[in-house]
Each structure stands twice: as C-alpha cells, then as structure tokens.
Design a protein around this motif. Structure first.
Motif, PDB file in Angstrom:
ATOM      1  N   PHE A   1     -14.623  -1.939  -7.079  1.00 42.68           N
ATOM      2  CA  PHE A   1     -14.274  -1.032  -5.980  1.00 42.68           C
ATOM      3  C   PHE A   1     -15.196  -1.271  -4.800  1.00 42.68           C
ATOM      4  O   PHE A   1     -16.396  -1.484  -4.951  1.00 42.68           O
ATOM      5  N   SER A   2     -14.633  -1.183  -3.605  1.00 45.65           N
ATOM      6  CA  SER A   2     -15.430  -1.302  -2.386  1.00 45.65           C
ATOM      7  C   SER A   2     -14.777  -0.465  -1.301  1.00 45.65           C
ATOM      8  O   SER A   2     -13.558  -0.501  -1.122  1.00 45.65           O
ATOM      9  N   SER A   3     -15.593   0.319  -0.589  1.00 48.19           N
ATOM     10  CA  SER A   3     -15.032   1.193   0.436  1.00 48.19           C
ATOM     11  C   SER A   3     -16.032   1.425   1.560  1.00 48.19           C
ATOM     12  O   SER A   3     -17.245   1.374   1.358  1.00 48.19           O
ATOM     13  N   SER A   4     -15.492   1.672   2.749  1.00 45.17           N
ATOM     14  CA  SER A   4     -16.338   2.019   3.888  1.00 45.17           C
ATOM     15  C   SER A   4     -16.597   3.521   3.935  1.00 45.17           C
ATOM     16  O   SER A   4     -17.345   4.001   4.792  1.00 45.17           O
ATOM     17  N   ASP A   5     -15.961   4.261   3.018  1.00 40.13           N
ATOM     18  CA  ASP A   5     -16.195   5.701   2.924  1.00 40.13           C
ATOM     19  C   ASP A   5     -17.563   5.939   2.298  1.00 40.13           C
ATOM     20  O   ASP A   5     -17.808   5.601   1.148  1.00 40.13           O
TER      21      ASP A   5
ATOM     22  N   LYS B   1      -5.420  -0.352  -0.316  1.00 42.02           N
ATOM     23  CA  LYS B   1      -6.319   0.805  -0.215  1.00 42.02           C
ATOM     24  C   LYS B   1      -6.075   1.796  -1.352  1.00 42.02           C
ATOM     25  O   LYS B   1      -7.020   2.306  -1.947  1.00 42.02           O
ATOM     26  N   SER B   2      -4.819   2.057  -1.618  1.00 39.28           N
ATOM     27  CA  SER B   2      -4.478   3.010  -2.678  1.00 39.28           C
ATOM     28  C   SER B   2      -4.834   2.456  -4.051  1.00 39.28           C
ATOM     29  O   SER B   2      -5.327   3.183  -4.923  1.00 39.28           O
TER      30      SER B   2
ATOM     31  N   GLN C   1     -18.238   5.681  -1.846  1.00 38.96           N
ATOM     32  CA  GLN C   1     -18.980   4.504  -2.297  1.00 38.96           C
ATOM     33  C   GLN C   1     -20.281   4.902  -2.983  1.00 38.96           C
ATOM     34  O   GLN C   1     -20.643   4.343  -4.027  1.00 38.96           O
TER      35      GLN C   1
ATOM     36  N   ASP D   1       0.831  -1.205   0.000  1.00 41.45           N
ATOM     37  CA  ASP D   1       0.000   0.000   0.000  1.00 41.45           C
ATOM     38  C   ASP D   1       0.866   1.256   0.000  1.00 41.45           C
ATOM     39  O   ASP D   1       0.545   2.249  -0.665  1.00 41.45           O
TER      40      ASP D   1
ATOM     41  N   ASN E   1      -7.199   0.361  -4.595  1.00 38.39           N
ATOM     42  CA  ASN E   1      -8.661   0.402  -4.627  1.00 38.39           C
ATOM     43  C   ASN E   1      -9.141   1.786  -5.054  1.00 38.39           C
ATOM     44  O   ASN E   1     -10.063   1.918  -5.869  1.00 38.39           O
ATOM     45  N   LEU E   2      -8.514   2.832  -4.506  1.00 43.61           N
ATOM     46  CA  LEU E   2      -8.880   4.198  -4.877  1.00 43.61           C
ATOM     47  C   LEU E   2      -8.556   4.483  -6.342  1.00 43.61           C
ATOM     48  O   LEU E   2      -9.297   5.219  -7.020  1.00 43.61           O
TER      49      LEU E   2
END
Length: 210
Positions: free
Chosen positions: A145-149, A116-117, A153, A72, A119-120
């Motif tokens: 893509f999947s995020s808790s943000d 994480k990066s 999302q 990452d 994914n972004l």
C-alpha cells in the motif's frame, strides 16, 4: 599628433561595428540552420523512428490513464459493499465476497490493486489478516500500500509494526512505529504510535535481560 575622431565619426564606427555583429549573427544562424537541415536529411529515418516512438508512448500513456480511471470506477462499486460487510463484522463476506454481488477484498486487490480504490482495499485486507493472525500476509499486503494521505499512510506503518511485534521481530516493529510517529506528526494519532513505540522498546529491553 593623433587625430581625435568627431562625434559623427564615432557614431559611424559604432554603426559599422553593430552591422558587422548583426551580419555575423545572421551568418551564424544560417550556418546553424544549414547544419540542422543537413543532419535532418542525413538521419531522417532515425528522426522519423524517434517521433513515432514518442507518439506511441504518449498514446499508450493516455490510454493507460483512461483505462485506469475506468477500472477505478469499477473498483469503487465493488469496494463499497465489501467495506459495509467489514464494518458490520461480516469479515468472511468482506474478504471473500458473498458469492453473489460482492466481490470481496481479496479479489478487489488482485483485480484492481493498481487503482486508488484497489489500493485502499489493501488496508482493509491487511487489517483483517493482522486480526486473523496471518502476520506475514498482513505485512506483505500493507507494504504494498502507498498513499499521499498522511493519516492513512501513518496508520498503515503502525499496523505493519503491530504485525512484526506479534511475530516477535521487535527491531522491525520499532522501525515501522518510528515511521508512523515521524510521518507528518499528528497531535492525536502520533500519541498512540509513540505508546506502541515505547511498548516495543520495553519488549526489546526485557528480551535483552532474559
């Protein structure tokens, strides 16, 4: 006439009962321990194997987690210049790299997609693909893509809806616009998603009357 037991006699009876229960409890405990030891001796090879498997699994997980953190950090260093090019509308360099120091979004997603990066990077790459008319690629990238943000999302759901709408797949567009609207409702952004949802419903209605 039945003899009434005195207080001392009653206390003696209670003490005997307690002692009996306590002794039974000890005996039961010894029995359980004995059975456990017998089982352990009988199946020691299986138990050793299970312990080894657990130890290996824990070690592998810790190694994977440590390796993921290292990857990452590397992905972050690659992502920063790619985002800079993206925001400067140098999209070719952002996506494909500059052939020198910048790796590019495609390569970042391929090499670091599980970080994480990485994914972004899928959000930026999917946005580029949508703008370029690569709707199927955009859908595939953004769905990965999947995020808790909450904000990001919801935005991705909306972009997927845009891609489906461009493809003329209105039902799918409506489905993803609904996801964007319902995903942790935001007073500002949800209005935009509601507008897109209304637009998709209008397109559906027009198609139904053609």
């Amino acid at each position: 006439m039945a003899k009434v037991k005195t207080t001392k006699e009653q206390e003696a009876v209670k003490t005997d009962e307690f002692a009996e229960i306590f002794e039974s409890s000890e005996a039961l405990q010894e029995q359980v321990i004995g059975r456990t030891e017998t089982f352990a001796k009988k199946h020691k090879n299986i138990l050793y194997t299970v312990l080894i498997v657990i130890a290996v699994a824990v070690g592998a997980f810790l190694f994977w987690q440590s390796n993921l953190e290292t990857q990452d950090k590397a992905a972050q260093l690659e992502l920063f210049p790619a985002i800079f090019f993206f925001e400067q509308d140098s999209l070719s360099k952002a996506v494909n790299g500059d052939g020198n120091t910048t790796l590019g979004l495609k390569a970042i997603v391929e090499q670091y997609g599980s970080t994480k990066s990485g994914n972004l990077a899928k959000v930026y790459l999917g946005t580029y693909q949508l703008r370029s008319g690569e709707f199927d690629n955009a859908i595939a990238t953004l769905k990965d893509f999947s995020s808790s943000d909450f904000l990001v999302q919801a935005r991705v759901y909306s972009l997927i809806g845009d891609a489906y709408l461009e493809k003329g797949e209105i039902e799918s567009a409506i489905s993803f616009y609904k996801k964007a609207v319902d995903y942790h409702t935001n007073k500002v952004l949800s209005i935009d998603y509601l507008f897109k949802l209304a637009t998709a419903y209008k397109a559906k209605d027009r198609r139904a009357h053609v």
